[in-house]
Write a protein that holds these residues in place. Structure first.
Motif, PDB file in Angstrom:
ATOM      1  N   LEU A   1      26.465  42.272  43.787  1.00 37.48           N
ATOM      2  CA  LEU A   1      26.616  41.544  42.535  1.00 37.48           C
ATOM      3  C   LEU A   1      27.819  42.125  41.789  1.00 37.48           C
ATOM      4  N   GLY A   2      28.597  41.255  41.162  1.00 38.10           N
ATOM      5  CA  GLY A   2      29.749  41.724  40.398  1.00 38.10           C
ATOM      6  C   GLY A   2      31.028  41.860  41.191  1.00 38.10           C
ATOM      7  N   ARG A   3      30.965  41.721  42.535  1.00 42.20           N
ATOM      8  CA  ARG A   3      32.195  41.871  43.318  1.00 42.20           C
ATOM      9  C   ARG A   3      33.178  40.733  43.055  1.00 42.20           C
ATOM     10  N   THR A   4      32.666  39.510  42.928  1.00 47.31           N
ATOM     11  CA  THR A   4      33.544  38.366  42.678  1.00 47.31           C
ATOM     12  C   THR A   4      34.330  38.548  41.388  1.00 47.31           C
ATOM     13  N   GLU A   5      33.671  39.061  40.369  1.00 49.03           N
ATOM     14  CA  GLU A   5      34.297  39.217  39.049  1.00 49.03           C
ATOM     15  C   GLU A   5      35.130  40.484  38.912  1.00 49.03           C
ATOM     16  N   ALA A   6      34.986  41.409  39.854  1.00 45.11           N
ATOM     17  CA  ALA A   6      35.432  42.786  39.648  1.00 45.11           C
ATOM     18  C   ALA A   6      36.910  42.962  39.333  1.00 45.11           C
ATOM     19  N   THR A   7      37.794  42.338  40.108  1.00 39.36           N
ATOM     20  CA  THR A   7      39.230  42.567  39.876  1.00 39.36           C
ATOM     21  C   THR A   7      39.660  42.005  38.527  1.00 39.36           C
ATOM     22  N   GLY A   8      39.193  40.801  38.207  1.00 36.75           N
ATOM     23  CA  GLY A   8      39.540  40.193  36.918  1.00 36.75           C
ATOM     24  C   GLY A   8      38.950  40.949  35.748  1.00 36.75           C
ATOM     25  N   TYR A   9      37.664  41.283  35.840  1.00 36.04           N
ATOM     26  CA  TYR A   9      37.036  42.066  34.764  1.00 36.04           C
ATOM     27  C   TYR A   9      37.715  43.420  34.622  1.00 36.04           C
ATOM     28  N   GLY A  10      37.968  44.079  35.762  1.00 34.65           N
ATOM     29  CA  GLY A  10      38.600  45.400  35.722  1.00 34.65           C
ATOM     30  C   GLY A  10      39.970  45.357  35.089  1.00 34.65           C
ATOM     31  N   THR A  11      40.723  44.295  35.363  1.00 35.91           N
ATOM     32  CA  THR A  11      42.041  44.110  34.742  1.00 35.91           C
ATOM     33  C   THR A  11      41.925  44.127  33.226  1.00 35.91           C
ATOM     34  N   VAL A  12      40.965  43.382  32.711  1.00 26.42           N
ATOM     35  CA  VAL A  12      40.790  43.296  31.254  1.00 26.42           C
ATOM     36  C   VAL A  12      40.252  44.611  30.687  1.00 26.42           C
ATOM     37  N   TYR A  13      39.362  45.269  31.410  1.00 27.43           N
ATOM     38  CA  TYR A  13      38.845  46.559  30.932  1.00 27.43           C
ATOM     39  C   TYR A  13      39.971  47.578  30.772  1.00 27.43           C
ATOM     40  N   PHE A  14      40.898  47.608  31.745  1.00 26.13           N
ATOM     41  CA  PHE A  14      42.022  48.548  31.659  1.00 26.13           C
ATOM     42  C   PHE A  14      42.922  48.188  30.482  1.00 26.13           C
ATOM     43  N   VAL A  15      43.280  46.913  30.373  1.00 28.32           N
ATOM     44  CA  VAL A  15      44.171  46.482  29.281  1.00 28.32           C
ATOM     45  C   VAL A  15      43.505  46.722  27.931  1.00 28.32           C
ATOM     46  N   GLU A  16      42.190  46.551  27.876  1.00 27.12           N
ATOM     47  CA  GLU A  16      41.456  46.809  26.633  1.00 27.12           C
ATOM     48  C   GLU A  16      41.639  48.258  26.182  1.00 27.12           C
ATOM     49  N   GLU A  17      41.577  49.191  27.130  1.00 23.66           N
ATOM     50  CA  GLU A  17      41.794  50.612  26.795  1.00 23.66           C
ATOM     51  C   GLU A  17      43.222  50.844  26.324  1.00 23.66           C
ATOM     52  N   MET A  18      44.161  50.189  26.985  1.00 20.57           N
ATOM     53  CA  MET A  18      45.579  50.311  26.641  1.00 20.57           C
ATOM     54  C   MET A  18      45.834  49.805  25.224  1.00 20.57           C
TER      55      MET A  18
ATOM     56  N   ALA B   1      46.793  50.623  39.084  1.00 18.17           N
ATOM     57  CA  ALA B   1      45.736  51.048  38.169  1.00 18.17           C
ATOM     58  C   ALA B   1      44.935  49.846  37.662  1.00 18.17           C
ATOM     59  N   VAL B   2      45.643  48.818  37.206  1.00 14.27           N
ATOM     60  CA  VAL B   2      45.002  47.692  36.527  1.00 14.27           C
ATOM     61  C   VAL B   2      44.094  46.888  37.449  1.00 14.27           C
ATOM     62  N   ASN B   3      44.534  46.648  38.691  1.00 10.64           N
ATOM     63  CA  ASN B   3      43.711  45.789  39.549  1.00 10.64           C
ATOM     64  C   ASN B   3      42.859  46.574  40.545  1.00 10.64           C
ATOM     65  N   ALA B   4      42.609  47.837  40.237  1.00 14.85           N
ATOM     66  CA  ALA B   4      41.784  48.676  41.123  1.00 14.85           C
ATOM     67  C   ALA B   4      40.298  48.336  41.048  1.00 14.85           C
ATOM     68  N   GLY B   5      39.919  47.477  40.096  1.00 16.76           N
ATOM     69  CA  GLY B   5      38.503  47.153  39.941  1.00 16.76           C
ATOM     70  C   GLY B   5      37.898  46.488  41.157  1.00 16.76           C
ATOM     71  N   GLY B   6      38.690  45.665  41.850  1.00 16.55           N
ATOM     72  CA  GLY B   6      38.175  44.979  43.026  1.00 16.55           C
ATOM     73  C   GLY B   6      37.788  45.942  44.126  1.00 16.55           C
ATOM     74  N   VAL B   7      38.700  46.846  44.461  1.00 17.33           N
ATOM     75  CA  VAL B   7      38.384  47.796  45.529  1.00 17.33           C
ATOM     76  C   VAL B   7      37.334  48.806  45.071  1.00 17.33           C
ATOM     77  N   ALA B   8      37.277  49.088  43.776  1.00 18.75           N
ATOM     78  CA  ALA B   8      36.239  49.995  43.272  1.00 18.75           C
ATOM     79  C   ALA B   8      34.852  49.421  43.529  1.00 18.75           C
TER      80      ALA B   8
ATOM     81  N   VAL C   1      40.830  36.520  40.711  1.00  9.61           N
ATOM     82  CA  VAL C   1      41.330  37.502  39.748  1.00  9.61           C
ATOM     83  C   VAL C   1      41.624  36.823  38.419  1.00  9.61           C
ATOM     84  N   ALA C   2      42.369  35.726  38.475  1.00 15.09           N
ATOM     85  CA  ALA C   2      42.755  35.020  37.248  1.00 15.09           C
ATOM     86  C   ALA C   2      41.544  34.445  36.523  1.00 15.09           C
ATOM     87  N   ILE C   3      40.654  33.798  37.255  1.00 17.28           N
ATOM     88  CA  ILE C   3      39.494  33.153  36.627  1.00 17.28           C
ATOM     89  C   ILE C   3      38.642  34.165  35.865  1.00 17.28           C
TER      90      ILE C   3
END
Length: 457
Positions: free
Chosen positions: A215-232, A380-387, A253-255
């Protein structure tokens, strides 16, 4: 013993890096994408070799830039007319110092050895940044899924996996999806692997939740991108709340970058596919995009059929002419060049987060940094997918499944940690505020230290 001055150490480090890069250029003269990835790393790591001259003695750069192996193979399959088609398949197993090779499979007509090496090289450091025990690899084929029937895609995936299965395994090399490879393609490849071998849930990630996926793998790269930018953004007292966002791409990723950005109060006004882009000044209606791209496998221009106030434009580059506070390039490499970067800067962009793999050219990246635009680099930003792929591997090994909330919380913490490590390394090695340098150095140090510990092999 002679005392070596700091200036002498810097000259030695600079000379070493330049000499290694010259060797790499000679060996890989026809591989521009791979050379771009190497150059991007080399631009920032000189201070590491000043502090760690032992890395020079042990040839860390020479070893880390040469893949452990490159596998190239023929993929023969039969189309719906009964005609035999032949494509070329690749798997680059780049570095397994900190764990089994881990990286996606890309199906796209542009795929060649240079692109696969570029992606695999980036994957080494991206995976190291996650803090999880996974090495770097990548694979793919010049097969184009567009316009193919489900049966043709199934037959191709089965043929591709018949060859690839000889080289992968849960503790050896664990592929996943990438451009052109989603849940459907992963499912077909997983089914073929099972036919050829015993059931091993952890051999592929990005699987369906019903047969070992997370669960969460489909969303991971896109969500992770926003989580990183949010910290920035937080670092500068900014946020997604009330911001205008432009996102390129309309795949996973985009969706899910759009979905998470909207949930944080942003208005996403544009997205794209390989044919063109849509601009909706009222804010993109995400459910429409999801249905068109995920359900109907249609084109983004179909969005205007339901939302006639929105505009569709042929071609992709123009999307960056739309004024925005935050730009999230989530489509493909080098989609933002110098011209597009200048337009974004002139229009007042505050932050850029690379959701795709190196979507900004080196020159564009430099422009953003020179103009004090907050810039989050791809590794760094799109590491959420592989994480989350690594979290899927963990769940497969333990024969259990975590809830979406558990996975999402782990993802968010991983992205926060990547941001903190990037900031810390940037400051420590003389690049305060430069997250490109910070991410490069943090990932590189993790792998280099492990290589030193394990000796020369």
């Amino acid at each position: 013993m002679a005392i070596v001055s700091q200036n002498e150490k810097q000259l030695v480090a600079e000379s070493y890096i330049m000499n290694v890069y010259d060797q790499i250029k000679q060996r890989n003269a026809n591989q521009p994408e791979f050379l771009q990835a190497v150059k991007e790393l080399f631009k920032t790591i000189q201070p590491v070799f000043v502090q760690h001259p032992e890395y020079i003695k042990y040839g860390i750069l020479e070893r880390i830039t040469e893949p452990d192996r490159i596998i190239s193979f023929r993929v023969s399959w039969v189309d719906d007319r009964g005609k035999v088609q032949v494509n070329r398949g690749y798997r680059v197993q780049f570095n397994n110092t900190i764990g089994p090779y881990k990286g996606g499979i890309r199906f796209h007509p542009t795929v060649n050895e240079s692109i696969i090496k570029f992606l695999g090289f980036e994957q080494i450091f991206k995976n190291a940044l996650t803090g999880l025990p996974i090495g770097g690899g990548k694979g793919g084929s010049d097969f184009d899924p567009k316009g193919k029937s489900d049966q043709e895609i199934m037959r191709f995936c089965q043929a591709f996996m018949t060859e690839l299965s000889k080289y992968i395994g849960p503790d050896i090399d664990v592929p996943a999806g990438d451009i052109g490879v989603g849940a459907r393609e992963v499912g077909y490849m997983f089914g073929q692997y099972k036919r050829l071998n015993s059931y091993q849930a952890g051999v592929l990630t990005g699987k369906g939740v019903g047969y070992g996926g997370s669960l969460g793998r489909t969303e991971a790269t896109g969500y992770g991108t926003v989580y990183f930018v949010e910290e920035m953004l937080k670092e500068k007292g900014l946020s997604f709340e009330g911001s205008t966002v432009v996102v390129s791409g309309s795949g996973n990723v985009a969706i899910y970058a759009m979905e998470k950005a909207e949930s944080l109060g942003a208005k996403v006004v544009a997205c794209s596919d390989s044919n063109g882009y849509i601009y909706d000044p009222d804010g993109i209606k995400l459910e429409t995009v999801k249905r068109i791209k995920e359900g109907e496998r249609g084109r983004i221009k179909d969005y205007t059929n339901e939302h006639p106030h929105a505009e569709y434009f042929e071609g992709c580059n123009g999307i960056w002419s739309i004024p925005c506070d935050i730009a999230l390039p989530c489509a493909t490499q080098n989609e933002i060049d110098v011209e597009s970067a200048n337009i974004l800067i002139q229009n007042g962009v505050k932050a850029v987060g690379e959701g795709a793999n190196m979507p900004c050219s080196l020159e564009a990246t430099d422009l953003f940094l020179e103009n004090d635009v907050l810039f989050g680099p791809a590794k760094a930003v799109n590491a959420g997918g592989v994480a989350v792929s690594a979290l899927e591997m963990s769940q497969n090994s333990m024969r259990l499944s975590w809830t979406f909330e558990e996975v999402d919380e782990k993802l968010r913490e991983i992205m926060k940690n990547i941001y903190r490590k990037s900031v810390t390394c940037a400051e420590k090695y003389g690049y305060p505020g430069n997250l490109v340098a910070g991410a490069n150095i943090s990932g590189f140090l993790t792998v280099a230290e492990a290589m030193m510990a394990q000796g020369v092999y």
